[in-house]
Scaffold this motif. Structure first.
Motif, short mmCIF file in Angstrom:
data_model
loop_
_atom_site.label_atom_id
_atom_site.label_comp_id
_atom_site.label_asym_id
_atom_site.label_seq_id
_atom_site.Cartn_x
_atom_site.Cartn_y
_atom_site.Cartn_z
N HIS A 32 0.86 -1.17 0.00
CA HIS A 32 0.00 0.00 0.00
C HIS A 32 0.90 1.23 0.00
O HIS A 32 1.82 1.34 0.82
N LEU A 56 -3.33 -5.98 -5.86
CA LEU A 56 -4.38 -6.99 -5.89
C LEU A 56 -3.73 -8.36 -5.81
O LEU A 56 -2.82 -8.66 -6.58
N ALA A 57 -4.22 -9.19 -4.88
CA ALA A 57 -3.65 -10.53 -4.68
C ALA A 57 -2.14 -10.44 -4.44
O ALA A 57 -1.36 -11.20 -5.02
N ALA A 61 -2.01 -9.92 -9.30
CA ALA A 61 -3.06 -9.51 -10.23
C ALA A 61 -2.96 -8.03 -10.57
O ALA A 61 -3.92 -7.43 -11.05
N SER A 63 -1.93 -3.84 -9.71
CA SER A 63 -2.23 -2.85 -8.69
C SER A 63 -3.18 -1.80 -9.24
O SER A 63 -3.18 -1.49 -10.44
N VAL A 64 -3.97 -1.23 -8.33
CA VAL A 64 -4.91 -0.16 -8.65
C VAL A 64 -4.47 1.09 -7.91
O VAL A 64 -3.92 1.02 -6.80
N TYR A 100 -4.72 1.34 -13.43
CA TYR A 100 -4.47 -0.08 -13.22
C TYR A 100 -3.24 -0.49 -14.02
O TYR A 100 -3.10 -0.12 -15.20
#
Length: 268
Positions: A32, A56-57, A61, A63-64, A100
């Protein structure tokens, strides 16, 4: 960091700043990340930036990131078509978006950003949607490549006046010429093609010691106003799993004087 490096950043952007500099590099984010920037920009202009990125995961998967930029032009003097003063007025721009980035295969990442753009001049405002696209590739441990196309989208319209978005293409590389446990030297080079202006080159140098302190310098070749920039960065461990980043940059813009930029970042 990117300003201190002469804006030669497209191949090597870190943490949440990737949301606006190269969304493909969000693919490397595993934590984060929060970042805030304040810029005492040219003349009376001020620039604010904030972003938050999360994996993500665990990053497998991608990142956002969510990011917002705000540019205030301050108070301006108004005149009518005959040169008669009409009083002061206010102008500002805002861009807020979601990004993303994901690693498509080993060493190759891709990313995209969708921005809502709002602009106001006095009592007239307009808005549009803009898109950024990014690619990254790391063929070697010491070499990184990047590409972006930013501000893709429809023209902005003020009443009857239409103006295109500042579409810009950027291609660059970053290479570690020295990579020791306690010392690292990295060179940066970008080629920038703004559709609204002449192309120019951006070059940067970064020296990092003990993964704690970084000294940076950069130069823009062929830019209409900007020349050299310098800066420094510091990284501190607040707690066992929380890192604090502090960055400063000074950039010279010739006749337009200079700008000072400060960035605060957290990794959790």
């Amino acid at each position: 960091r990117s300003l201190a490096l002469g804006e030669a950043f497209v191949a090597d952007v870190r943490d949440a700043e990737a949301a606006v500099l190269n969304p493909a590099l969000l693919s490397k984010n595993r934590r984060h990340a929060v970042t805030f920037t304040h810029d005492e920009y040219l003349a009376d202009l001020t620039f604010e930036f904030g972003a938050y990125a999360f994996p993500l995961a665990g990053g497998d998967a991608g990142s956002v990131a969510f990011a917002a930029r705000y540019l205030s032009y301050g108070t301006l003097e108004g005149y009518d078509e005959f040169g008669v003063p009409t009083g002061d007025f206010f102008a500002a721009d805002l861009a807020a978006g979601i990004s993303y980035g994901v690693e498509l295969f080993q060493g190759f990442g891709a990313g995209a950003t969708v921005n809502y753009v709002y602009s106001r001049i006095d009592d007239v405002s307009t808005s549009t949607v803009a898109f950024d696209l990014g690619l990254s590739y790391q063929p070697l441990n010491a070499l990184r490549l990047g590409f972006t196309a930013v501000n893709l989208g429809p023209d902005v319209k003020y009443v009857s006046l239409e103006s295109p978005l500042p579409l810009t293409l950027r291609l660059g590389a970053a290479g570690d010429v020295l990579d020791l446990p306690r010392h690292r030297i990295t060179l940066f080079a970008d080629g920038v093609y703004p559709f609204y202006d002449e192309p120019y080159g951006a070059f940067g140098l970064e020296y990092t010691m003990f993964d704690l302190v970084s000294l940076r310098g950069g130069y823009r070749l062929g830019h209409d106003t900007a020349t050299f920039s310098i800066g420094a960065g510091f990284q501190f461990a607040l707690w066992e799993s929380v890192l604090l980043n502090l960055d400063y940059a000074y950039a010279d813009y010739g006749d337009l004087e200079a700008t000072h930029l400060f960035t605060l970042g957290l990794l959790i």
